[in-house]
Design a protein around this motif. Structure first.
Motif, PDB file in Angstrom:
ATOM      1  N   SER A  56       0.824  -1.217   0.000  1.00  0.00           N
ATOM      2  CA  SER A  56       0.000   0.000   0.000  1.00  0.00           C
ATOM      3  C   SER A  56       0.860   1.271   0.000  1.00  0.00           C
ATOM      4  CB  SER A  56      -0.937   0.002   1.213  1.00  0.00           C
ATOM      5  OG  SER A  56      -0.204  -0.067   2.419  1.00  0.00           O
ATOM      6  N   ILE A  57       2.026   1.238   0.641  1.00  0.00           N
ATOM      7  CA  ILE A  57       2.914   2.407   0.664  1.00  0.00           C
ATOM      8  C   ILE A  57       3.440   2.685  -0.736  1.00  0.00           C
ATOM      9  CG2 ILE A  57       5.120   3.308   1.515  1.00  0.00           C
ATOM     10  CD1 ILE A  57       4.579   1.738   4.108  1.00  0.00           C
ATOM     11  N   LEU A  58       3.834   1.624  -1.432  1.00  0.00           N
ATOM     12  CA  LEU A  58       4.317   1.780  -2.802  1.00  0.00           C
ATOM     13  C   LEU A  58       3.210   2.305  -3.701  1.00  0.00           C
ATOM     14  CD1 LEU A  58       6.558   1.431  -4.870  1.00  0.00           C
ATOM     15  CD2 LEU A  58       5.901  -0.977  -5.103  1.00  0.00           C
ATOM     16  N   ILE A  59       2.005   1.793  -3.534  1.00  0.00           N
ATOM     17  CA  ILE A  59       0.857   2.268  -4.319  1.00  0.00           C
ATOM     18  C   ILE A  59       0.648   3.759  -4.077  1.00  0.00           C
ATOM     19  CG2 ILE A  59      -1.654   2.156  -4.563  1.00  0.00           C
ATOM     20  CD1 ILE A  59      -1.478  -0.835  -3.972  1.00  0.00           C
ATOM     21  N   ALA A  60       0.721   4.185  -2.803  1.00  0.00           N
ATOM     22  CA  ALA A  60       0.492   5.593  -2.453  1.00  0.00           C
ATOM     23  C   ALA A  60       1.527   6.502  -3.112  1.00  0.00           C
ATOM     24  CB  ALA A  60       0.517   5.761  -0.937  1.00  0.00           C
ATOM     25  N   ILE A  61       2.810   6.081  -3.116  1.00  0.00           N
ATOM     26  CA  ILE A  61       3.869   6.893  -3.713  1.00  0.00           C
ATOM     27  C   ILE A  61       3.689   6.984  -5.229  1.00  0.00           C
ATOM     28  CG2 ILE A  61       6.343   6.967  -4.221  1.00  0.00           C
ATOM     29  CD1 ILE A  61       6.848   5.964  -1.392  1.00  0.00           C
ATOM     30  N   ILE A  62       3.389   5.859  -5.862  1.00  0.00           N
ATOM     31  CA  ILE A  62       3.176   5.859  -7.312  1.00  0.00           C
ATOM     32  C   ILE A  62       1.961   6.714  -7.664  1.00  0.00           C
ATOM     33  CG2 ILE A  62       2.521   4.433  -9.293  1.00  0.00           C
ATOM     34  CD1 ILE A  62       4.269   2.207  -8.133  1.00  0.00           C
ATOM     35  N   LEU A  63       0.902   6.572  -6.895  1.00  0.00           N
ATOM     36  CA  LEU A  63      -0.318   7.350  -7.145  1.00  0.00           C
ATOM     37  C   LEU A  63      -0.055   8.843  -6.982  1.00  0.00           C
ATOM     38  CD1 LEU A  63      -3.311   7.062  -7.840  1.00  0.00           C
ATOM     39  CD2 LEU A  63      -3.807   6.962  -5.395  1.00  0.00           C
ATOM     40  N   ALA A  64       0.701   9.227  -5.971  1.00  0.00           N
ATOM     41  CA  ALA A  64       1.031  10.643  -5.763  1.00  0.00           C
ATOM     42  C   ALA A  64       1.819  11.185  -6.948  1.00  0.00           C
ATOM     43  CB  ALA A  64       1.834  10.809  -4.471  1.00  0.00           C
ATOM     44  N   SER A 112       8.504  18.757  -3.710  1.00  0.00           N
ATOM     45  CA  SER A 112       7.385  18.803  -4.664  1.00  0.00           C
ATOM     46  C   SER A 112       7.826  18.524  -6.093  1.00  0.00           C
ATOM     47  CB  SER A 112       6.688  20.167  -4.588  1.00  0.00           C
ATOM     48  OG  SER A 112       7.544  21.222  -4.999  1.00  0.00           O
ATOM     49  N   SER A 113       9.031  18.979  -6.466  1.00  0.00           N
ATOM     50  CA  SER A 113       9.515  18.768  -7.836  1.00  0.00           C
ATOM     51  C   SER A 113       9.740  17.296  -8.141  1.00  0.00           C
ATOM     52  CB  SER A 113      10.822  19.535  -8.059  1.00  0.00           C
ATOM     53  OG  SER A 113      11.844  19.059  -7.190  1.00  0.00           O
ATOM     54  N   ALA A 114       9.941  16.491  -7.085  1.00  0.00           N
ATOM     55  CA  ALA A 114      10.193  15.060  -7.271  1.00  0.00           C
ATOM     56  C   ALA A 114       8.912  14.281  -7.544  1.00  0.00           C
ATOM     57  CB  ALA A 114      10.893  14.489  -6.046  1.00  0.00           C
ATOM     58  N   PHE A 115       7.777  14.966  -7.571  1.00  0.00           N
ATOM     59  CA  PHE A 115       6.515  14.328  -7.918  1.00  0.00           C
ATOM     60  C   PHE A 115       5.976  14.845  -9.251  1.00  0.00           C
ATOM     61  CE2 PHE A 115       6.941  13.543  -3.427  1.00  0.00           C
ATOM     62  CZ  PHE A 115       6.430  12.259  -3.268  1.00  0.00           C
ATOM     63  N   MET A 119       8.377   5.187 -12.630  1.00  0.00           N
ATOM     64  CA  MET A 119       7.480   4.376 -11.815  1.00  0.00           C
ATOM     65  C   MET A 119       7.690   2.880 -12.048  1.00  0.00           C
ATOM     66  SD  MET A 119       6.011   6.515  -9.872  1.00  0.00           S
ATOM     67  CE  MET A 119       7.587   7.389  -9.970  1.00  0.00           C
ATOM     68  N   LEU A 120       8.038   2.486 -13.257  1.00  0.00           N
ATOM     69  CA  LEU A 120       8.344   1.084 -13.517  1.00  0.00           C
ATOM     70  C   LEU A 120       9.605   0.655 -12.767  1.00  0.00           C
ATOM     71  CD1 LEU A 120       7.668   0.370 -17.317  1.00  0.00           C
ATOM     72  CD2 LEU A 120       6.594  -0.724 -15.336  1.00  0.00           C
ATOM     73  N   SER A 153      11.973   1.614   6.663  1.00  0.00           N
ATOM     74  CA  SER A 153      13.290   1.890   6.075  1.00  0.00           C
ATOM     75  C   SER A 153      13.166   2.258   4.602  1.00  0.00           C
ATOM     76  CB  SER A 153      14.202   0.661   6.231  1.00  0.00           C
ATOM     77  OG  SER A 153      14.522   0.457   7.585  1.00  0.00           O
ATOM     78  N   PHE A 154      12.210   1.627   3.909  1.00  0.00           N
ATOM     79  CA  PHE A 154      11.970   1.981   2.508  1.00  0.00           C
ATOM     80  C   PHE A 154      11.594   3.455   2.385  1.00  0.00           C
ATOM     81  CE2 PHE A 154       8.634   2.836  -0.625  1.00  0.00           C
ATOM     82  CZ  PHE A 154       9.349   2.647  -1.802  1.00  0.00           C
ATOM     83  N   ILE A 155      10.670   3.906   3.233  1.00  0.00           N
ATOM     84  CA  ILE A 155      10.239   5.314   3.204  1.00  0.00           C
ATOM     85  C   ILE A 155      11.410   6.233   3.509  1.00  0.00           C
ATOM     86  CG2 ILE A 155       8.790   7.039   4.352  1.00  0.00           C
ATOM     87  CD1 ILE A 155       6.739   4.786   4.833  1.00  0.00           C
ATOM     88  N   LEU A 156      12.212   5.861   4.498  1.00  0.00           N
ATOM     89  CA  LEU A 156      13.379   6.667   4.865  1.00  0.00           C
ATOM     90  C   LEU A 156      14.357   6.780   3.705  1.00  0.00           C
ATOM     91  CD1 LEU A 156      15.120   8.149   6.975  1.00  0.00           C
ATOM     92  CD2 LEU A 156      16.024   5.916   7.669  1.00  0.00           C
TER      93      LEU A 156
END
Length: 212
Positions: A3-11, A46-49, A61-62, A79-82
């Protein structure tokens, strides 16, 4: 998918799509050196999104989709988020360091964060094989070294619009943070740790000599 990966990709998808269709929004959130130096540090994140086009977005994203599970599987979600956001910030800080006198410098993309995850995965699984151009098999650590050396070349040549500095900063961030989180890698994969350090040393040696 996590779900964390989904949230980052979706953002990334939603913010990039908004940027594709709203120039004012795009300009407000892109990395612009003059604005960042004047206090708008939020642009580093913000520029990284934001992405330049669909191809740029899909490629990043791939790459994240393929390598994030390795980091999550070995180190866990926190740790992934960090590492993701730490690499993003490392990329932004290195960009400021090298381009601080170029007030008109602009950059976008999740490449710094994604490259950090890629290099974290390489450190964790140096025996992993990557598909160069999705076809030619190449050892992960060879890819890592060649990629960083190519980024140095791109920073020096300045003949394209690719944010090589953010790529390199993200790689350094992923490298350092992964070793801090999992210091045992220094002993388990010592040769790989040393090999991946070489391009980093080359970068700062060239900077010291004024070659960048």
């Amino acid at each position: 998918m996590n779900s964390i990966l989904i949230a980052i990709i979706l953002a990334n998808v939603l913010m990039s799509y908004k940027g594709f269709n709203d120039v004012q929004f795009f300009r407000k959130h892109e990395f612009h050196m003059g604005s960042v130096l004047s206090g708008e540090k939020i642009r580093i994140i913000s520029s990284a999104f934001l992405h330049a086009d669909i191809g740029h977005l899909v490629f990043n994203m791939l790459t994240l989709y393929f390598f994030a599970p390795v980091v999550m599987g070995y180190l866990g979600d926190v740790s992934f988020i960090l590492i993701y956001f730490g690499s993003l910030i490392f990329g932004g800080l290195l960009t400021i360091y090298f381009h601080r006198k170029e007030y008109g410098y602009r950059a976008i993309g999740a490449s710094g964060a994604v490259t950090g995850i890629l290099y974290s995965a390489i450190l964790l699984r140096p025996d992993m094989m990557l598909g160069l151009f999705f076809v030619i098999p190449i050892p992960a650590y060879i890819f890592g070294i060649v990629y960083l050396l190519y980024s140095i070349y791109g920073m020096r040549a300045k003949n394209d619009n690719i944010g090589h500095t953010a790529h390199f900063g993200g790689a350094i961030g992923g490298y350092i943070l992964t070793l801090v989180i999992q210091p045992q890698l220094l002993f388990d994969h010592m040769m790989m740790v040393v090999l991946l350090t070489i391009p980093i040393i080359v970068l700062f040696a060239m900077a010291k000599m004024g070659k960048l």
